[in-house]
Scaffold this motif. Structure first.
Motif, PDB file in Angstrom:
ATOM      1  N   VAL A 185     -10.735  -4.686  -5.465  1.00 38.89           N
ATOM      2  CA  VAL A 185     -11.517  -5.428  -4.488  1.00 38.89           C
ATOM      3  C   VAL A 185     -12.814  -4.684  -4.211  1.00 38.89           C
ATOM      4  O   VAL A 185     -12.974  -3.523  -4.590  1.00 38.89           O
ATOM      5  N   GLU A 186     -13.730  -5.348  -3.543  1.00 40.92           N
ATOM      6  CA  GLU A 186     -14.990  -4.709  -3.161  1.00 40.92           C
ATOM      7  C   GLU A 186     -14.718  -3.573  -2.170  1.00 40.92           C
ATOM      8  O   GLU A 186     -13.743  -3.627  -1.409  1.00 40.92           O
ATOM      9  N   PRO A 187     -15.562  -2.541  -2.188  1.00 37.50           N
ATOM     10  CA  PRO A 187     -15.315  -1.380  -1.316  1.00 37.50           C
ATOM     11  C   PRO A 187     -15.101  -1.720   0.154  1.00 37.50           C
ATOM     12  O   PRO A 187     -14.222  -1.143   0.808  1.00 37.50           O
ATOM     13  N   ASP A 188     -15.883  -2.674   0.678  1.00 35.70           N
ATOM     14  CA  ASP A 188     -15.750  -2.984   2.106  1.00 35.70           C
ATOM     15  C   ASP A 188     -14.528  -3.842   2.410  1.00 35.70           C
ATOM     16  O   ASP A 188     -14.226  -4.124   3.570  1.00 35.70           O
ATOM     17  N   GLU A 189     -13.797  -4.255   1.359  1.00 33.42           N
ATOM     18  CA  GLU A 189     -12.594  -5.057   1.548  1.00 33.42           C
ATOM     19  C   GLU A 189     -11.317  -4.250   1.350  1.00 33.42           C
ATOM     20  O   GLU A 189     -10.221  -4.725   1.673  1.00 33.42           O
ATOM     21  N   LEU A 190     -11.440  -3.037   0.813  1.00 35.14           N
ATOM     22  CA  LEU A 190     -10.250  -2.283   0.427  1.00 35.14           C
ATOM     23  C   LEU A 190      -9.341  -2.002   1.623  1.00 35.14           C
ATOM     24  O   LEU A 190      -8.123  -2.222   1.553  1.00 35.14           O
ATOM     25  N   GLY A 191      -9.911  -1.519   2.718  1.00 31.50           N
ATOM     26  CA  GLY A 191      -9.101  -1.204   3.891  1.00 31.50           C
ATOM     27  C   GLY A 191      -8.359  -2.422   4.403  1.00 31.50           C
ATOM     28  O   GLY A 191      -7.156  -2.353   4.722  1.00 31.50           O
ATOM     29  N   LYS A 192      -9.041  -3.555   4.469  1.00 37.05           N
ATOM     30  CA  LYS A 192      -8.429  -4.790   4.964  1.00 37.05           C
ATOM     31  C   LYS A 192      -7.292  -5.236   4.058  1.00 37.05           C
ATOM     32  O   LYS A 192      -6.209  -5.597   4.538  1.00 37.05           O
ATOM     33  N   VAL A 193      -7.523  -5.192   2.738  1.00 37.04           N
ATOM     34  CA  VAL A 193      -6.504  -5.635   1.790  1.00 37.04           C
ATOM     35  C   VAL A 193      -5.267  -4.743   1.871  1.00 37.04           C
ATOM     36  O   VAL A 193      -4.131  -5.227   1.895  1.00 37.04           O
ATOM     37  N   VAL A 194      -5.465  -3.431   1.911  1.00 39.39           N
ATOM     38  CA  VAL A 194      -4.327  -2.510   1.985  1.00 39.39           C
ATOM     39  C   VAL A 194      -3.595  -2.670   3.310  1.00 39.39           C
ATOM     40  O   VAL A 194      -2.354  -2.695   3.351  1.00 39.39           O
ATOM     41  N   ASP A 195      -4.336  -2.806   4.406  1.00 35.69           N
ATOM     42  CA  ASP A 195      -3.707  -2.981   5.716  1.00 35.69           C
ATOM     43  C   ASP A 195      -2.865  -4.248   5.748  1.00 35.69           C
ATOM     44  O   ASP A 195      -1.734  -4.246   6.262  1.00 35.69           O
ATOM     45  N   GLU A 196      -3.405  -5.338   5.221  1.00 29.35           N
ATOM     46  CA  GLU A 196      -2.664  -6.601   5.217  1.00 29.35           C
ATOM     47  C   GLU A 196      -1.402  -6.490   4.363  1.00 29.35           C
ATOM     48  O   GLU A 196      -0.339  -7.005   4.734  1.00 29.35           O
ATOM     49  N   LEU A 197      -1.518  -5.831   3.223  1.00 27.33           N
ATOM     50  CA  LEU A 197      -0.360  -5.645   2.359  1.00 27.33           C
ATOM     51  C   LEU A 197       0.712  -4.809   3.052  1.00 27.33           C
ATOM     52  O   LEU A 197       1.898  -5.147   3.032  1.00 27.33           O
ATOM     53  N   ALA A 198       0.284  -3.721   3.687  1.00 28.75           N
ATOM     54  CA  ALA A 198       1.231  -2.852   4.378  1.00 28.75           C
ATOM     55  C   ALA A 198       1.912  -3.577   5.532  1.00 28.75           C
ATOM     56  O   ALA A 198       3.133  -3.456   5.731  1.00 28.75           O
ATOM     57  N   VAL A 199       1.152  -4.340   6.298  1.00 27.93           N
ATOM     58  CA  VAL A 199       1.714  -5.076   7.437  1.00 27.93           C
ATOM     59  C   VAL A 199       2.705  -6.127   6.958  1.00 27.93           C
ATOM     60  O   VAL A 199       3.765  -6.337   7.565  1.00 27.93           O
ATOM     61  N   THR A 200       2.388  -6.794   5.861  1.00 22.66           N
ATOM     62  CA  THR A 200       3.294  -7.800   5.308  1.00 22.66           C
ATOM     63  C   THR A 200       4.621  -7.173   4.905  1.00 22.66           C
ATOM     64  O   THR A 200       5.699  -7.704   5.212  1.00 22.66           O
ATOM     65  N   ILE A 201       4.562  -6.040   4.238  1.00 23.76           N
ATOM     66  CA  ILE A 201       5.788  -5.347   3.822  1.00 23.76           C
ATOM     67  C   ILE A 201       6.571  -4.879   5.043  1.00 23.76           C
ATOM     68  O   ILE A 201       7.797  -5.048   5.123  1.00 23.76           O
ATOM     69  N   ALA A 202       5.862  -4.303   6.016  1.00 23.48           N
ATOM     70  CA  ALA A 202       6.524  -3.757   7.196  1.00 23.48           C
ATOM     71  C   ALA A 202       7.196  -4.834   8.034  1.00 23.48           C
ATOM     72  O   ALA A 202       8.151  -4.548   8.760  1.00 23.48           O
ATOM     73  N   ALA A 203       6.717  -6.076   7.936  1.00 24.29           N
ATOM     74  CA  ALA A 203       7.297  -7.165   8.723  1.00 24.29           C
ATOM     75  C   ALA A 203       8.608  -7.675   8.129  1.00 24.29           C
ATOM     76  O   ALA A 203       9.366  -8.372   8.810  1.00 24.29           O
ATOM     77  N   ASN A 204       8.876  -7.348   6.883  1.00 26.84           N
ATOM     78  CA  ASN A 204      10.099  -7.812   6.233  1.00 26.84           C
ATOM     79  C   ASN A 204      11.282  -6.923   6.594  1.00 26.84           C
ATOM     80  O   ASN A 204      11.123  -5.857   7.198  1.00 26.84           O
ATOM     81  N   ALA A 205      12.480  -7.375   6.228  1.00 22.95           N
ATOM     82  CA  ALA A 205      13.701  -6.641   6.571  1.00 22.95           C
ATOM     83  C   ALA A 205      13.706  -5.288   5.867  1.00 22.95           C
ATOM     84  O   ALA A 205      13.706  -5.233   4.632  1.00 22.95           O
ATOM     85  N   PRO A 206      13.700  -4.188   6.610  1.00 21.18           N
ATOM     86  CA  PRO A 206      13.614  -2.856   5.995  1.00 21.18           C
ATOM     87  C   PRO A 206      14.724  -2.568   4.991  1.00 21.18           C
ATOM     88  O   PRO A 206      14.466  -1.989   3.935  1.00 21.18           O
ATOM     89  N   LEU A 207      15.968  -2.973   5.290  1.00 26.25           N
ATOM     90  CA  LEU A 207      17.058  -2.723   4.354  1.00 26.25           C
ATOM     91  C   LEU A 207      16.861  -3.492   3.056  1.00 26.25           C
ATOM     92  O   LEU A 207      17.174  -2.992   1.970  1.00 26.25           O
ATOM     93  N   SER A 208      16.339  -4.707   3.159  1.00 17.62           N
ATOM     94  CA  SER A 208      16.082  -5.505   1.956  1.00 17.62           C
ATOM     95  C   SER A 208      14.989  -4.881   1.098  1.00 17.62           C
ATOM     96  O   SER A 208      15.096  -4.831  -0.131  1.00 17.62           O
TER      97      SER A 208
END
Length: 268
Positions: A185-208
């Motif tokens: 992604v473009e440099p100014d989008e990297l933080g947003k993309v990674v944050d969104e990905l991390a938040v999406t994963i963290a919202a799912n069932a941790p054991l799964s």
């Protein structure tokens, strides 16, 4: 944010961030930093509040430029060389053993040991300015077997041969085409993309999520050539899957689906 001399860790909304900070050496990893990073990763994996880990380099120009070459002369001493080898082996073993997903947030140069860290992550996101390489052959270094295995599993033997034999530098788009990074992604989008990905994963069932990671590791054959080790990795994956069947989160997921609301998973 809490800080050790060169490794910064932060936990926020179930996302643990590890920042590698050594600006004077372009975020190169010294032996001491490898030890600190090992401790930080172990602590995050043992923290029940952490559901995903993000690895990044300090600043915006370099992820990790490799091992700290200024320490190489010291490795002519057998004890110093052994200490350096042990620190690196322990670090990458710890990274490989993490039970939670790891995202590498790659900006700028990602070289040598930086590539080894990125290969130890489950997902790699890079900005368009990123440059990736393994210059071991240009330095007279034998790239470690475990990291070579990870490279071959990621890009295949031919591409791995290209990277290791030539030591050439790949721009982000070529690295993406090769399968070395997952998103560019473009440099100014990297933080947003990674944050969104991390938040999406963290919202799912941790054991799964942990079971999925354990299963992927088992399918890849673990990180050992030993058949007994492979069997252990498969057993751990099977046990992780079984824990999901009797979990509170499974009941919560079904109830949330029926009630048409977002689930609130607790990790048990």
């Amino acid at each position: 944010m809490t800080a050790s001399p060169r490794i910064l860790t932060d936990v926020r909304d179930a996302v643990g961030t590890v920042e590698i900070s050594n600006p004077a050496r372009r975020n190169a990893l010294s032996v001491a930093m490898m030890t600190e990073l090992t401790i930080a990763l172990r602590a995050l994996d043992n923290d029940p509040a952490v559901r995903v880990v993000v690895l990044r380099g300090a600043g915006e120009q370099v992820f990790v430029s490799g091992a700290d070459i200024s320490e190489f002369p010291d490795r002519e001493d057998e004890a110093a060389r052994q200490a350096a080898d042990d620190a690196a082996t322990t670090l990458f073993a710890q990274l490989s053993a993490l039970s939670v997903p790891v995202i590498a947030r790659i900006h700028g140069y990602c070289l040598g040991a930086g590539m080894a860290l990125a290969l130890g992550a489950d997902l790699r996101c890079a900005d368009t300015r990123s440059v990736l390489a393994i210059p071991a052959a240009r330095l007279g270094v034998g790239y470690p077997l475990e990291q070579t295995a990870a490279l071959v599993q990621t890009v295949g033997p031919a591409a791995a041969s290209d990277l290791l034999f030539t030591g050439r530098r790949l721009p982000a788009e070529e690295a993406h085409a090769m399968g070395l990074v997952d998103r560019v992604v473009e440099p100014d989008e990297l933080g947003k993309v990674v944050d969104e990905l991390a938040v999406t994963i963290a919202a799912n069932a941790p054991l799964s999520v942990r079971a999925a990671k354990a299963s992927i590791r088992a399918v890849r054959g673990g990180n050992e050539a030993d058949g007994a080790a492979d069997e252990t990795v498969r057993r751990l994956a099977t046990e992780a899957i079984a824990r999901c069947r009797t979990s509170q989160d499974l009941r919560e997921g079904a109830l949330a689906f029926l009630e048409k609301r977002p689930p609130e998973f607790v990790g048990r």
